[in-house]
Design a protein around this motif. Sequence first.
Motif, PDB file in Angstrom:
ATOM      1  N   ASP A  45      -5.129   1.493  -5.983  1.00  0.00           N
ATOM      2  CA  ASP A  45      -5.265   2.246  -4.978  1.00  0.00           C
ATOM      3  C   ASP A  45      -3.571   2.355  -5.273  1.00  0.00           C
ATOM      4  OD1 ASP A  45      -4.262   2.871  -2.007  1.00  0.00           O
ATOM      5  OD2 ASP A  45      -6.414   2.625  -1.592  1.00  0.00           O
ATOM      6  N   ARG A  46      -2.777   3.285  -4.595  1.00  0.00           N
ATOM      7  CA  ARG A  46      -1.027   3.484  -4.605  1.00  0.00           C
ATOM      8  C   ARG A  46      -0.514   2.422  -3.412  1.00  0.00           C
ATOM      9  NH1 ARG A  46       2.373   7.435  -6.860  1.00  0.00           N
ATOM     10  NH2 ARG A  46       3.605   6.072  -6.668  1.00  0.00           N
ATOM     11  N   MET A  47      -1.486   2.141  -2.460  1.00  0.00           N
ATOM     12  CA  MET A  47      -0.903   1.225  -1.264  1.00  0.00           C
ATOM     13  C   MET A  47      -0.070   0.005  -1.763  1.00  0.00           C
ATOM     14  SD  MET A  47      -0.388   2.845   1.625  1.00  0.00           S
ATOM     15  CE  MET A  47       0.563   1.839   2.438  1.00  0.00           C
ATOM     16  N   CYS A  48      -0.829   0.130  -3.529  1.00  0.00           N
ATOM     17  CA  CYS A  48      -0.262  -1.167  -4.072  1.00  0.00           C
ATOM     18  C   CYS A  48       0.538  -0.809  -5.071  1.00  0.00           C
ATOM     19  CB  CYS A  48      -2.110  -2.266  -4.643  1.00  0.00           C
ATOM     20  SG  CYS A  48      -3.544  -1.797  -2.925  1.00  0.00           S
ATOM     21  N   ASP A  49       0.526  -0.019  -5.083  1.00  0.00           N
ATOM     22  CA  ASP A  49       2.239  -0.362  -5.245  1.00  0.00           C
ATOM     23  C   ASP A  49       3.377  -0.292  -5.081  1.00  0.00           C
ATOM     24  OD1 ASP A  49       3.932   0.362  -7.973  1.00  0.00           O
ATOM     25  OD2 ASP A  49       3.300   2.919  -7.573  1.00  0.00           O
ATOM     26  N   PRO A  50       4.377  -1.260  -5.440  1.00  0.00           N
ATOM     27  CA  PRO A  50       5.793  -1.244  -4.717  1.00  0.00           C
ATOM     28  C   PRO A  50       6.204  -0.144  -4.652  1.00  0.00           C
ATOM     29  CG  PRO A  50       5.222  -3.134  -6.683  1.00  0.00           C
ATOM     30  CD  PRO A  50       4.510  -2.131  -6.443  1.00  0.00           C
ATOM     31  N   THR A  51       6.438   0.624  -5.962  1.00  0.00           N
ATOM     32  CA  THR A  51       7.443   1.676  -5.958  1.00  0.00           C
ATOM     33  C   THR A  51       7.285   3.317  -4.816  1.00  0.00           C
ATOM     34  OG1 THR A  51       6.053   2.862  -8.570  1.00  0.00           O
ATOM     35  CG2 THR A  51       7.377   1.088  -8.684  1.00  0.00           C
ATOM     36  N   PHE A  52       5.743   3.257  -4.866  1.00  0.00           N
ATOM     37  CA  PHE A  52       5.063   4.070  -4.116  1.00  0.00           C
ATOM     38  C   PHE A  52       5.886   4.208  -2.829  1.00  0.00           C
ATOM     39  CE2 PHE A  52       1.580   6.047  -1.445  1.00  0.00           C
ATOM     40  CZ  PHE A  52       1.551   7.468  -1.663  1.00  0.00           C
ATOM     41  N   GLY A  53       6.231   5.116  -2.042  1.00  0.00           N
ATOM     42  CA  GLY A  53       7.203   5.711  -1.064  1.00  0.00           C
ATOM     43  C   GLY A  53       6.464   6.194   0.138  1.00  0.00           C
ATOM     44  N   GLY A  54       4.361   5.418   0.174  1.00  0.00           N
ATOM     45  CA  GLY A  54       3.658   6.149   1.546  1.00  0.00           C
ATOM     46  C   GLY A  54       3.696   7.270   1.760  1.00  0.00           C
ATOM     47  N   ASP A  55       2.583   7.236   2.430  1.00  0.00           N
ATOM     48  CA  ASP A  55       1.950   8.983   3.121  1.00  0.00           C
ATOM     49  C   ASP A  55       2.101   8.841   4.502  1.00  0.00           C
ATOM     50  OD1 ASP A  55       0.018   7.256   3.725  1.00  0.00           O
ATOM     51  OD2 ASP A  55      -0.865   7.992   1.584  1.00  0.00           O
ATOM     52  N   ALA A  56       1.733   9.677   5.292  1.00  0.00           N
ATOM     53  CA  ALA A  56       0.893   9.923   7.078  1.00  0.00           C
ATOM     54  C   ALA A  56       0.812   8.844   6.703  1.00  0.00           C
ATOM     55  CB  ALA A  56       0.234  10.810   6.872  1.00  0.00           C
ATOM     56  N   LEU A  57      -0.768   8.086   6.450  1.00  0.00           N
ATOM     57  CA  LEU A  57      -1.389   6.863   7.325  1.00  0.00           C
ATOM     58  C   LEU A  57       0.045   5.540   6.938  1.00  0.00           C
ATOM     59  CD1 LEU A  57      -3.759   7.010   4.354  1.00  0.00           C
ATOM     60  CD2 LEU A  57      -3.978   7.794   5.979  1.00  0.00           C
ATOM     61  N   ASN A  58       0.909   5.634   6.567  1.00  0.00           N
ATOM     62  CA  ASN A  58       1.875   4.266   6.757  1.00  0.00           C
ATOM     63  C   ASN A  58       3.121   5.115   7.190  1.00  0.00           C
ATOM     64  OD1 ASN A  58       2.981   5.039   3.894  1.00  0.00           O
ATOM     65  ND2 ASN A  58       3.328   3.415   3.803  1.00  0.00           N
ATOM     66  N   ASN A  59       2.765   6.244   7.927  1.00  0.00           N
ATOM     67  CA  ASN A  59       4.064   6.697   8.037  1.00  0.00           C
ATOM     68  C   ASN A  59       5.236   7.122   7.329  1.00  0.00           C
ATOM     69  OD1 ASN A  59       5.686   7.579  10.701  1.00  0.00           O
ATOM     70  ND2 ASN A  59       6.924   6.358  11.237  1.00  0.00           N
ATOM     71  N   ASN A  60       4.477   7.198   5.622  1.00  0.00           N
ATOM     72  CA  ASN A  60       6.222   7.223   4.896  1.00  0.00           C
ATOM     73  C   ASN A  60       6.966   6.637   4.640  1.00  0.00           C
ATOM     74  OD1 ASN A  60       4.743  10.203   4.356  1.00  0.00           O
ATOM     75  ND2 ASN A  60       5.433  10.849   6.376  1.00  0.00           N
ATOM     76  N   MET A  61       6.874   5.321   4.676  1.00  0.00           N
ATOM     77  CA  MET A  61       7.536   4.080   4.144  1.00  0.00           C
ATOM     78  C   MET A  61       7.162   3.468   2.574  1.00  0.00           C
ATOM     79  SD  MET A  61       9.884   4.468   6.511  1.00  0.00           S
ATOM     80  CE  MET A  61       9.829   2.719   7.049  1.00  0.00           C
ATOM     81  N   PRO A  62       8.167   2.766   2.405  1.00  0.00           N
ATOM     82  CA  PRO A  62       7.529   2.132   0.752  1.00  0.00           C
ATOM     83  C   PRO A  62       6.048   0.853   1.737  1.00  0.00           C
ATOM     84  CG  PRO A  62      10.251   2.237   1.867  1.00  0.00           C
ATOM     85  CD  PRO A  62       9.507   2.800   2.966  1.00  0.00           C
ATOM     86  N   THR A  63       5.513   0.692   0.876  1.00  0.00           N
ATOM     87  CA  THR A  63       4.597  -0.295   0.982  1.00  0.00           C
ATOM     88  C   THR A  63       4.789  -1.699   0.685  1.00  0.00           C
ATOM     89  OG1 THR A  63       4.249  -0.352  -1.239  1.00  0.00           O
ATOM     90  CG2 THR A  63       2.704   1.118  -0.688  1.00  0.00           C
ATOM     91  N   GLY A  64       5.599  -2.151   0.505  1.00  0.00           N
ATOM     92  CA  GLY A  64       5.808  -2.729   0.547  1.00  0.00           C
ATOM     93  C   GLY A  64       4.680  -3.802   0.590  1.00  0.00           C
ATOM     94  N   ALA A  65       4.823  -3.838  -1.001  1.00  0.00           N
ATOM     95  CA  ALA A  65       3.343  -4.073  -2.154  1.00  0.00           C
ATOM     96  C   ALA A  65       4.501  -5.238  -2.685  1.00  0.00           C
ATOM     97  CB  ALA A  65       2.192  -3.678  -2.406  1.00  0.00           C
ATOM     98  N   MET A  66       3.556  -6.476  -2.897  1.00  0.00           N
ATOM     99  CA  MET A  66       4.485  -7.093  -4.214  1.00  0.00           C
ATOM    100  C   MET A  66       4.159  -6.540  -5.757  1.00  0.00           C
ATOM    101  SD  MET A  66       3.948 -11.173  -2.660  1.00  0.00           S
ATOM    102  CE  MET A  66       2.462 -11.268  -1.134  1.00  0.00           C
TER     103      MET A  66
END
Length: 637
Positions: free
Chosen positions: A590-611
């Motif tokens: 899941d891209r939400m586990c990717d620290p390089t992903f810039g996010g989507d509408a589900l997290n208000n288009n913010m970086p994931t902050g994942a380790m």
Amino acid sequence: MREFKRDFSESGLRRSLFKRPLRSLGLLTCMLLIAMSSLFLWVTPTHAASYCQVTYTVTNQWTGGFGTSFTIQNTSDSNWSNWTLTFAFPASGQQVTQLWNGNYTQSGQNVSITNLSYNGSVPAGSTVSSEPGFNGSWTTSNPVPTSFSINGNVCTGSGGGGTPTSTPTNTPTSTPTSTPTSTPTSTPTSTPTSTPSPTPTGTPVTGGGHVQNPYAGAQGFLNPNYVAEVKASATSVGGTLGAKEAAVANYPTAIWLDSMAAVTGGAGYTSSLLDYLNAAETQAASSSQPIIVTIVVYDLPDRDCAALASNGELQIANNGLQTYEHNYIDVIASDLSQSRFSNLRVSAIIEPDSLPNLVTNLNIQNCADANSSGVYVQGVQYALNKLHAISNVYNFLDIAHSGWLGWNSNFQPFVNLATSVAKGTTAGVSSLDGFISNTANYTPTVEPYMTANQQVGGQPVRSASFFQWNTYIDEQSYDVDMRNAFIAAGFPSTIGMLIDTSRNGWGGPKRPTGPSTSTDLNTFVNATRIDQRIAKGNWCNQPGGIGARPVANPAAGFDAYVWIKPPGESDGSSSLIPTGPNNPTGKGFDRMCDPTFGGDALNNNMPTGAMPNAPVSGAWFQAAFDTLVSNAYPAFP
């Protein structure tokens, strides 16, 4: 192990306003067998050569509600490629409220039910696969329909009917009429007027008894495998941090039964459920208190329909529900019901993520399929029925968390859904001992330095970009209002709440020590909140901290704070890991586990902050454990 679901903001996050396409009861036009369990008459009209035969079964009835199932047989000489059932309720107050394995419309008392794509084909002489059923409501009485038609053909001999031999007088319970607030209210002391009449089936375990709060006066089970993992980690780290990490081994964590092999052992699992129960008996032998074992029941077909890192092994289209019921739940119930374990208390966390997905994620095809097929509802009800029948087992239903269902458009629809599911079980609302929130998530129990409706610069705190107008900014206020809403819906005033505090401590050097003095709303919130995620919708491998230690009766209405997600186990891999030694079961990415992903509408288009450098869900993640212990609040000495 599973990762937790994404949150839903006021815009992209709460997209689905609980438009559950109630699933349909596909039926035919012919003779009617009316089978009513326990309290009801069995009526079998005779019939000549006919187009179909229908068995309409009232499986359960409570004040103002009932559940049904259908068996539909094609008794004609030709195959059906699709079917439409029509019938009329005899009483004006009768209403279909939730239907599975079909689509339906209702106009007044007239109901029309059509097949879905997978159960429309019915060979001559065969019955409908994936048979329909529904939950319904009634006002003054609940008589049985007496005439059915299939594809426009009136069933031969379908006249006559049947009525319940005992129809309760309906005294509607009150429901909240105002928008829930984030301010905790006092616990109601009155007993709800809605008491389900059916009694549980099955043979309860003798000797264990059933107490109001299973965590009170009990000692938590220490999973030997997790204890060994933590101690090995602490030894490898050494020094001051290693000493702190070693202390984590002293606290109980949940056992995740996330596959059939997790129950039986083998296939990559070190221990079976029986192994854990035997270990709990060993712990009980040296304890003066009862031992409580917390298990997570987590293997529904098409599990985690809105995520990609913790999808399960069962599929709706491959006989998933029947496999779930008989090869998973029945095995768990058989193990737990052994008399030698009757001195233990077992807390069952029921299917995290499942019902919340039916409120907010129906725009996702997997979730729409889970809804229309009815597998989430039926699977949860089956689990509740089987486990509630064991007297020393306690059922706690997952209610997501404030950042998922906290908006008004999600809150009450979920209460309605969960109440309907519970009332559709054999024991009704008594099949549940409580609810749990924040399972495997990071939302703080309390934001200590601000409240949701506090005004900053002329605007409420909850309108800040981080909170997206969510009614709730922490778990305790959310749980208090959830509990009160469930009591208003008919649950007893003794119902208890749990919060998973395994990773919501948010301590460490960056933790605020008081409110900001800024008059700019977003500046104030970002400087004041202890929740240090980049976005409240971030759920995967966040750099949080271990929270409050497991404890019973932490606040009024709360049975316990618990550690459901064992600290140090990954939420999901930070990049795709192919099936192999590091991913033996082929878990997804899941891209939400990717620290390089810039996010989507589900997290208000913010970086994931994942380790970074995370392994697959459930695998040991040393860097995450180091961070969680370093940022624990309260800190480990």
